[in-house]
Design a protein around this motif. Structure first.
Motif, mmCIF file in Angstrom:
data_model
loop_
_atom_site.group_PDB
_atom_site.id
_atom_site.type_symbol
_atom_site.label_atom_id
_atom_site.label_comp_id
_atom_site.label_asym_id
_atom_site.label_seq_id
_atom_site.Cartn_x
_atom_site.Cartn_y
_atom_site.Cartn_z
ATOM 1 N N PRO A 18 94.588 -7.862 -109.927
ATOM 2 C CA PRO A 18 95.103 -6.676 -109.225
ATOM 3 C C PRO A 18 95.297 -6.953 -107.736
ATOM 4 O O PRO A 18 94.604 -7.775 -107.157
ATOM 5 N N LEU A 19 96.253 -6.257 -107.163
ATOM 6 C CA LEU A 19 96.487 -6.321 -105.723
ATOM 7 C C LEU A 19 95.584 -5.308 -105.036
ATOM 8 O O LEU A 19 95.278 -4.254 -105.593
ATOM 9 N N ARG A 20 95.173 -5.606 -103.833
ATOM 10 C CA ARG A 20 94.417 -4.659 -103.007
ATOM 11 C C ARG A 20 95.227 -4.488 -101.728
ATOM 12 O O ARG A 20 95.330 -5.416 -100.925
ATOM 13 N N ARG A 22 96.648 -1.934 -98.334
ATOM 14 C CA ARG A 22 96.260 -0.900 -97.368
ATOM 15 C C ARG A 22 97.531 -0.330 -96.749
ATOM 16 O O ARG A 22 98.439 -1.072 -96.384
ATOM 17 N N VAL A 59 93.263 2.555 -99.203
ATOM 18 C CA VAL A 59 93.258 1.270 -99.891
ATOM 19 C C VAL A 59 93.600 1.562 -101.344
ATOM 20 O O VAL A 59 93.044 2.488 -101.936
ATOM 21 N N GLU A 61 94.131 -0.272 -105.169
ATOM 22 C CA GLU A 61 94.052 -1.427 -106.057
ATOM 23 C C GLU A 61 94.926 -1.125 -107.253
ATOM 24 O O GLU A 61 94.862 -0.029 -107.825
ATOM 25 N N ARG A 63 98.079 -2.990 -110.258
ATOM 26 C CA ARG A 63 98.844 -4.111 -110.816
ATOM 27 C C ARG A 63 100.327 -3.895 -110.522
ATOM 28 O O ARG A 63 100.850 -2.800 -110.705
ATOM 29 N N TRP A 74 92.796 2.124 -108.732
ATOM 30 C CA TRP A 74 91.852 2.825 -107.846
ATOM 31 C C TRP A 74 92.546 3.111 -106.528
ATOM 32 O O TRP A 74 93.367 2.326 -106.052
#
Length: 78
Positions: A18-20, A22, A59, A61, A63, A74
């Motif tokens: 997954p990417l996180r 901001r 932020v 999270e 895909r 999230w």
């Protein structure tokens, strides 16, 4: 390494971490967007309405589903 008479499991192959990310959360008539500082805008699939975070830095999270669509796992305050 698997047994020679049985092919190795492919369950792990093809999974993407997954990417996180901001950015600033925006609500539009068609859903939620994440505005990144670099100018990229992500459409957020699965984001739920949470009024305190609209127009705030968050932020996320998720895909990557396409070059501009993120399936949210999230989302929370930055």
């Amino acid at each position: 390494m698997g047994r020679p008479d049985r092919p190795a499991s492919r369950a792990v192959i093809g999974t993407v971490a997954p990417l996180r990310l901001r950015g600033r959360l925006r609500r539009t008539e068609r859903g939620f967007l994440l505005d990144m500082e670099d100018g990229h805008v992500w459409r957020l699939n699965g984001a739920q309405d949470f009024p305190p975070l609209v127009d705030a830095v968050v932020v996320v999270e998720g895909r990557k589903a396409s070059p501009s669509l993120l399936d949210v796992l999230w989302l929370g305050p930055a």
